[in-house]
Design an enzyme around this catalytic site. Structure first.
Site, PDB file in Angstrom:
ATOM      1  N   TRP A 362      18.214  33.844  21.806  1.00 59.96           N
ATOM      2  CA  TRP A 362      18.871  35.159  21.795  1.00 59.96           C
ATOM      3  C   TRP A 362      20.367  35.034  22.098  1.00 59.96           C
ATOM      4  O   TRP A 362      21.134  35.969  21.847  1.00 59.96           O
ATOM      5  CB  TRP A 362      18.211  36.085  22.819  1.00 59.96           C
ATOM      6  CG  TRP A 362      18.472  35.697  24.263  1.00 59.96           C
ATOM      7  CD1 TRP A 362      18.198  34.493  24.837  1.00 59.96           C
ATOM      8  CD2 TRP A 362      19.064  36.493  25.292  1.00 59.96           C
ATOM      9  NE1 TRP A 362      18.562  34.496  26.161  1.00 59.96           N
ATOM     10  CE2 TRP A 362      19.092  35.707  26.471  1.00 59.96           C
ATOM     11  CE3 TRP A 362      19.554  37.789  25.339  1.00 59.96           C
ATOM     12  CZ2 TRP A 362      19.607  36.191  27.684  1.00 59.96           C
ATOM     13  CZ3 TRP A 362      20.061  38.272  26.553  1.00 59.96           C
ATOM     14  CH2 TRP A 362      20.081  37.473  27.697  1.00 59.96           C
ATOM     15  N   GLU A 489      14.914  34.601  33.897  1.00 64.85           N
ATOM     16  CA  GLU A 489      13.765  33.698  33.765  1.00 64.85           C
ATOM     17  C   GLU A 489      13.147  33.321  35.104  1.00 64.85           C
ATOM     18  O   GLU A 489      12.278  32.464  35.158  1.00 64.85           O
ATOM     19  CB  GLU A 489      14.187  32.446  33.006  1.00 64.85           C
ATOM     20  CG  GLU A 489      14.608  32.776  31.592  1.00 64.85           C
ATOM     21  CD  GLU A 489      14.808  31.547  30.732  1.00 64.85           C
ATOM     22  OE1 GLU A 489      14.825  30.426  31.265  1.00 64.85           O
ATOM     23  OE2 GLU A 489      14.952  31.721  29.517  1.00 64.85           O
ATOM     24  N   LYS A 593      17.700  34.709  38.145  1.00 67.45           N
ATOM     25  CA  LYS A 593      18.373  33.534  37.571  1.00 67.45           C
ATOM     26  C   LYS A 593      19.680  33.929  36.896  1.00 67.45           C
ATOM     27  O   LYS A 593      20.690  33.266  37.012  1.00 67.45           O
ATOM     28  CB  LYS A 593      17.437  32.881  36.547  1.00 67.45           C
ATOM     29  CG  LYS A 593      18.033  31.651  35.886  1.00 67.45           C
ATOM     30  CD  LYS A 593      17.106  31.090  34.824  1.00 67.45           C
ATOM     31  CE  LYS A 593      17.694  29.820  34.195  1.00 67.45           C
ATOM     32  NZ  LYS A 593      16.972  29.399  32.992  1.00 67.45           N
ATOM     33  N   GLN A 594      19.622  35.049  36.149  1.00 73.39           N
ATOM     34  CA  GLN A 594      20.774  35.434  35.332  1.00 73.39           C
ATOM     35  C   GLN A 594      20.778  36.940  35.147  1.00 73.39           C
ATOM     36  O   GLN A 594      19.730  37.581  35.230  1.00 73.39           O
ATOM     37  CB  GLN A 594      20.695  34.752  33.983  1.00 73.39           C
ATOM     38  CG  GLN A 594      19.482  35.170  33.167  1.00 73.39           C
ATOM     39  CD  GLN A 594      19.115  34.150  32.114  1.00 73.39           C
ATOM     40  OE1 GLN A 594      18.285  33.286  32.349  1.00 73.39           O
ATOM     41  NE2 GLN A 594      19.731  34.274  30.948  1.00 73.39           N
TER      42      GLN A 594
HETATM   43  C1  BGC Z   1      18.595  30.783  29.782  1.00 75.44           C
HETATM   44  C2  BGC Z   1      18.209  31.530  28.530  1.00 75.44           C
HETATM   45  C3  BGC Z   1      18.961  30.943  27.363  1.00 75.44           C
HETATM   46  C4  BGC Z   1      18.712  29.453  27.259  1.00 75.44           C
HETATM   47  C5  BGC Z   1      19.530  28.813  26.166  1.00 75.44           C
HETATM   48  C6  BGC Z   1      18.312  29.315  29.584  1.00 75.44           C
HETATM   49  O1  BGC Z   1      18.727  28.607  30.720  1.00 75.44           O
HETATM   50  O2  BGC Z   1      17.890  31.242  30.896  1.00 75.44           O
HETATM   51  O3  BGC Z   1      18.522  32.882  28.676  1.00 75.44           O
HETATM   52  O4  BGC Z   1      18.570  31.575  26.193  1.00 75.44           O
HETATM   53  O5  BGC Z   1      19.057  28.843  28.478  1.00 75.44           O
HETATM   54  O6  BGC Z   1      20.885  28.930  26.424  1.00 75.44           O
END
Ligand code: BGC
Length: 790
Positions: A362, A489, A593-594
């Protein structure tokens, strides 16, 4: 020259690394990678060794590999995809009086490499003393052509510095080169063992071609090289080809004062359908075209392409030279990732390294395309066309999971789900609404009707159908979407993730609008009035969890009741948490996490009042650890919006320096393209306050105290607009195209030929929000003072 703490000199239009640091090779190879979105070359030395990770990639070229489930289950994808390190054409070995040039031996008296954002080339100068004491200068320059998509070229020049010299050059095409294995981090790529099977090899005069196929994915590729030589003495040349190696050898005596100059043209082609002879013909043709164009003209075209890009996309920052450089570095790589992908995906690492197996996530729709659509809209449209081209696989996946519409993969190269079953992977269905969001934004920004009729409406309809199937109305009449994973996540399979629901709501609403606007397409897609009404109803009654005791929205239902993560007891070396704690523990606690709800407040700003934004921001700031590089950018944007400009600036610095300072300690696997794109978003969406809700172009500019001026340009429909922000005012200029209505801090105004300068309203100073212990944004000053090299 000022140098930053990570080893690069600070300059506005280039990135220069002086001196030899073999330990830094892994990361400089990613940072110095060249790509046009179709071919990617890591920035490894021409000599081939020493090397961190060699890497030559072709967008979309992958091998399949079986997922090793301990215990499978229905609907678990059987195969994953891994980007292949294809035939390496960068290699030019040099022997100086019999001594191979290997920077691990002898002495690099001078050594510097420069990535030039305006010429689009990587230049290198090395003065090397061989172990037997002979001195040579090597100048090389390479490019991956933006204008000739199948072509790359290298000019390699050797100059004896201490008398006449016997020089031998070996210029290779090398397939199946050894790639060092690494373990211990799930974000790394699977290493494929000799993935290429030889089909054909040929060499004649100064040219050679190697053709290969993959065993399981059934893709074919060909790589070709051709050389031009310039030196006074007549060289002795030999060329030969075997299965995995083609080599031109040039042996010549070069007098002091003379130079040996080799220009190497490289061409690549791959296909799932075309035959080996057809691919050979394709690379032969690309090489012929390259030769006809010639090195000088390739350089000129590269420069013109970039001049044009910068004219529309440059960001100027006064007051922080390090960030000025970082922003241009970021934009250069975002362009490289997307420029000539042409209906291929834009992977999370671009074509700069093997991380995440070369998959697109995404990241593309939510971070990268919102930059490209205002700076290089054609590239953005192409990437969305790739999604559209994978609709059949997405429909099939939805069908397999018992859902209507289309279900796009969490991660993929070829459109099939490339994530093994994983709660934070395959359940992160928000990717579908993210694609729809990019479609809506792209249409608003470009008015591209052809895209709308050919792809846009269908993408909106099929994703809306998925949401209608995934959700249901509860007894109280709310439309719920249960057991899905949002962007964060560190929580998984949650009910009513606010981000997912808000993005799905927009998806449903926009699909309904698109069907009304384009009834002929709606009919073709068999959309009935009742279906449109059902989408509207679901959108209207979408659940949005709120905790009225705390006065904040819940990232997902009930999450504010979970135990809080014990940040005080988590030492810095335990981050990222995913490498040190079981997901079982992470999922059950309040630790983010984000940016998740914070990102929702940026993408759906009209759904929150200013007070709600401020409160929510503060609440989630205290929980967000930024273990993903996708976090600093939305946190910066929201911090700027709710009035924490200092914090916004700090997050901006973190997003901008993520790769240059290797803040996640994994840049060796490739750049974080979303974070690089996020750097632009921090400037334009954050300090520029640009929002496009409802298709209206609005700005709410505000500069942090550290900056004196910020200027950016965007393309909006057929108009080009420049915005220049100082502490007190913002000036809007129409550079070309039709006049239009914009908003400045909520007030509409007409932008016509005359520039408009408007005052920036004062902002009340607010106390900074609390952050998790030890998780303050990257402290640039401290890094500078301690001279820490990451
Ligand atoms: C992130 C995801 C992201 C992926 C690729 C992961 O660490 O949590 O949101 O899509 O990395 O960049």
């Amino acid at each position: 020259m000022k140098r930053d703490c990570s080893g690069f000199d600070i300059a506005p239009w280039e990135l220069r690394w002086c001196g030899l640091d073999l330990d830094a090779l892994h990361r400089t190879e990613s940072i110095f990678a060249l790509s046009n979105g179709h071919i990617g070359l890591r920035g490894s030395f021409e000599e081939g060794e020493p090397v961190g990770k060699p890497g030559t990639y072709l967008n979309g070229f992958y091998e399949k590999r079986e997922f090793p489930y301990a215990e499978g289950g229905y609907g678990y994808p059987g195969d994953g995809q891994t980007m292949v390190n294809v035939t390496d054409g960068k290699i030019i070995r040099l022997l100086v009086e019999d001594e191979p040039l290997d920077m691990r031996y002898g002495k690099a008296v001078e050594h510097e490499r420069v990535l030039d954002f305006r010429s689009g080339t990587l230049r290198r100068t090395t003065v090397w003393t061989s172990p037997t004491g002979r001195n040579v200068r090597i100048n090389s320059e390479r490019l991956v052509s933006f204008t000739d998509r199948a072509l790359a070229a290298i000019r390699y020049e050797v100059e004896p510095l201490d008398g006449d010299m016997d020089l031998v050059i070996q210029s290779d095409l090398l397939a199946n080169e050894p790639v060092p294995t690494q373990a211990g981090d799930p974000r790394l790529a699977a290493v494929l063992d000799r993935p290429l099977v030889s089909d054909f090899s040929a060499a004649r005069d100064f040219s050679a071609v190697l053709a290969h196929h993959t065993r399981r994915s059934g893709l074919r590729m060909a790589a070709g090289m051709h050389h031009e030589l310039s030196v006074t003495e007549t060289p002795r040349c030999d060329i030969h080809a075997e299965d995995d190696l083609a080599r031109l050898t040039v042996a010549v005596d070069v007098a002091q004062g003379d130079k040996l100059c080799l220009t190497k043209y490289l061409a690549y082609g791959w296909s799932s359908r075309r035959s080996t002879p057809a691919l050979r013909a394709q690379v032969d043709a690309a090489l012929a075209a390259g030769l006809e164009t010639g090195w000088d003209e390739l350089l000129t075209r590269q420069r013109q392409y970039l001049d044009n890009f910068w004219e529309h996309a440059d960001i100027e920052i006064d007051g922080d030279p390090e960030l000025q450089q970082a922003v241009r570095f970021a934009m250069f790589h975002v362009l490289q990732a997307g420029a000539r992908g042409e209906t291929r995906a834009i992977p999370a690492k671009g074509l700069t390294g093997p991380g995440y197996d070369g998959h697109a996530f995404w990241d593309t729709e939510t971070f990268v395309l919102p930059v490209l659509m205002y700076t290089n809209p054609i590239a953005a449209g192409d990437a969305l066309r790739w999604r559209h081209a994978t609709l059949d696989q997405a429909r099939q996946r939805a069908h397999e999971l018992g859902q209507p519409g289309a279900m796009f993969p969490w991660r993929s190269i070829n459109g099939e789900e490339g994530s093994g079953y994983w709660p934070t992977g395959t359940a992160a269905v928000h990717v579908n609404a993210d694609i729809a969001d990019a479609v809506v934004r792209y249409l608003a920004a470009t008015g591209d009707e052809q895209f709308e009729t050919e792809c846009g409406v269908e993408l909106l309809v099929e994703t809306a159908r998925l949401w209608a199937g995934l959700g249901h109305f509860d007894a109280a009449g709310a439309f719920r979407i249960d057991r899905v994973t949002g962007p964060d996540e560190y929580s998984a399979l949650a009910d009513n993730n606010a981000y997912t629901n808000l993005m799905a709501q927009q998806n449903l609403h926009e699909a309904a609008e698109a069907c009304v606007r384009r009834p002929e397409i709606a009919r073709r897609l068999r959309v009935e009035d009742a279906e449109i009404a059902a989408w509207r109803d679901a959108a209207k009654r979408m659940a949005l969890p709120y905790n009225s005791d705390l006065g904040v929205h819940e990232q997902s239902e009930g999450c504010t009741r979970h135990a809080r993560w014990d940040f005080a007891a988590t030492p810095p070396e335990k981050y990222p948490l995913l490498l040190n704690y079981h997901y079982f523990d992470l999922y059950r606690k309040q630790v983010v996490k984000q940016a998740d709800l914070t990102l929702a407040m940026y993408l759906r700003p009209e759904m929150f009042t200013p007070e709600q934004k401020a409160r929510n921001f503060e609440y989630y700031e205290a929980l967000t650890v930024r273990d993903s590089s996708l976090s600093a950018c939305p946190q910066s944007v929201l911090a700027a919006e709710v009035g924490h400009l200092g914090l916004a600036y700090a997050y901006f610095g973190e997003a901008a320096l993520t790769d240059l300072h290797d803040l996640h300690r994994n840049v060796s696997n490739g750049l974080h393209i979303a974070s690089l794109a996020g750097t632009w978003i921090c400037c334009v969406g954050g300090f520029g306050g640009m929002r496009t809700s409802g298709g209206r172009l609005c700005f709410a500019p505000r500069l942090p105290g550290e900056l004196d001026r910020l200027a950016f340009r965007i393309i909006w429909r057929d108009s080009r607009i420049a915005v220049e922000i100082t502490r007190e005012t913002a000036t809007y200029r129409l550079l070309s195209g039709a006049s239009l209505t914009l908003r400045h801090h909520g007030e509409p105004f007409e932008l016509t030929a005359a520039p408009v300068t408007l005052a920036i309203p004062e902002l009340p100073v607010k106390p900074a929000p609390a952050l998790p212990e030890g998780r303050a944004p990257y402290d640039r000053r401290q890094a500078r003072n301690s001279g820490t090299k990451p």
